[in-house]
Each structure stands twice: as C-alpha cells, then as structure tokens.
Scaffold this motif. Structure first.
Motif, short mmCIF file in Angstrom:
data_model
loop_
_atom_site.label_atom_id
_atom_site.label_comp_id
_atom_site.label_asym_id
_atom_site.label_seq_id
_atom_site.Cartn_x
_atom_site.Cartn_y
_atom_site.Cartn_z
N SER A 197 -0.68 5.98 7.90
CA SER A 197 -0.39 4.59 6.71
C SER A 197 -0.61 2.67 7.15
N GLU A 246 -2.61 2.39 -3.82
CA GLU A 246 -3.01 2.83 -2.63
C GLU A 246 -4.23 4.25 -3.11
N LEU A 254 1.06 -1.32 -0.04
CA LEU A 254 0.00 -0.56 0.64
C LEU A 254 1.16 1.43 -0.23
N GLY A 255 1.23 1.53 -0.74
CA GLY A 255 1.76 3.36 -1.08
C GLY A 255 3.11 2.51 -0.89
#
Lengths: 131, 91
Positions: free
Chosen positions: B41, B62, A103-104
């Motif tokens: 995050s 994302e 994720l990212g």
C-alpha cells in the motif's frame, strides 16, 4: 479549538501547542518552548523531535478537518527529511504542513518547522490514519 | 501506447527502488500488487505521487487507484483516458 481535543498526545510528549491556521489542504501550528521546558531538558529541542512535532501537526490538521474530532494514526514512512538544527528553549517554532496525497487510509504530507527565517527541519512523510 | 508503457515501467522501477527488476521483465498484463511485483500500500501511494509528477494525472481515491494500478495495461489505459478527457475539456 484546544489542541488536546485534536490529538491524543499529552505532555511532555506533545509538541504542538497552538493551531494558527487551517486551510483546505494545509495548516500552520505553533510549538512554544518555555525558558524552562521539560520537553527540552538540555536547553534544545532536537531536530528529530521537531520531525515528531510535524507529524503531530499533521494529526492536528486532520482533526481540525474532521469537525474537531481527535485523530490518531501512525507514522509509517519518512520519504525525505532534512535537519538544519534544533529549537532553543524560550523560542517558538512554526510547524507548516500540507496534505499532498491521500490513498485509502494513507496520507502523504510535506512540511517544515521554522524559527524566524530559519528552516530547522523539512520533511515529507506518510501517516496511516486509524479508522 | 508501447512507449507510454515503457516509461511507466521505468518510473515504477526508479520511484519504488525495485532492485533486480528491468522494464523487460515486467509483463504488461501482470498484477502490480500482491502476486505480481509484490508491491504494497505504501508503494501504491508513492506510485500515485509519481504518476502525478511524471504524467500529470492525479489518482483521486482508493477505488480509482485499485482499478488503475491493476497492471501496466490498466495504468496506461487510465493515463491515456484521463489525458484525453483533459484535452477534450480544454478544447
């Protein structure tokens, strides 16, 4: 691919010596301890350093996935870790890691270090990849 | 949908170890990150793992995560849509 082309770690703080196999989302690496090895001055590489070896294997995996470019990042989270024992000098540990989620810039891995049939360390951890 | 939202809140509380937070105290439309529950995050990654484990829906990247994790309302809608798409594909 030479391991030092994949990760920035250098002896005596490099704990991955060989790329054995890299697939789409998993890889196997080897850590060879010599009979006399500066990484294990007491004769045994600690379980905690085997966990470090798993994180270096994760970096090497991502390096191999990116056309052999050196990858650096930071260990930002250990979700779970189980320690059974260290690696004696003169032995080899197989470092098996699997990328489970991205994720990212955050990448979650699960993996284990084993010697023969003995699983020495198992862990789930997150690495922040440096962009 | 209300049952799904309640389950989502329980999963978030349990998986992210939110102390002092109850399902009733989470507003469906409130942001989960930043000013809302104050998640970061790393929580987002753990939430993506939990959503896959509990609901069988994978957050692909994302951009998708930012949209899905905007609120409980958004996450419930995302899971419902993905489940619907999966069922339609296998029908």
């Amino acid at each position: 691919m030479h391991i030092e082309g994949l990760i920035p770690h250098r002896p005596p703080f490099r704990f991955v010596d060989e790329v054995l196999h890299v697939g789409a989302d998993a890889g196997d690496f080897a850590l060879h301890l010599g009979d006399v090895d500066a990484r294990a001055p007491t004769g045994m590489l600690s379980p905690l350093l085997l966990l470090e070896a798993l994180t270096q294997a994760a970096a090497a995996f991502r390096g191999q996935q990116r056309s052999g470019q050196e990858q650096s990042g930071y260990l930002v989270e250990i979700v779970d870790a189980r320690f059974q024992g260290g690696l004696p000098v003169g032995h080899t540990a197989i470092l098996s890691i699997r990328e489970t989620h991205v994720l990212g810039t955050l990448v979650r891995f699960t993996g284990y270090a084993s010697a023969g049939d003995v699983r020495l360390v198992a862990a789930t951890f997150t690495v922040a990849a440096k962009e | 949908m209300d049952e799904l939202k309640h389950r989502l809140k329980q999963v978030i509380i349990n998986e992210l170890h939110l102390e002092g937070v109850t399902a009733e105290s989470i507003v469906d439309s409130a942001p989960l990150f930043g000013t809302g529950l104050g998640l970061d995050s790393l929580d987002a990654l753990q939430l993506a793992v939990a959503v896959e484990e509990h609901f069988g829906v994978r957050i692909g990247d994302e951009t998708e995560g930012k949209k899905a994790f905007a609120s409980i309302d958004a996450l419930a809608a995302h899971i419902t849509a993905k489940k619907g798409a999966g069922a339609a594909a296998t029908a």
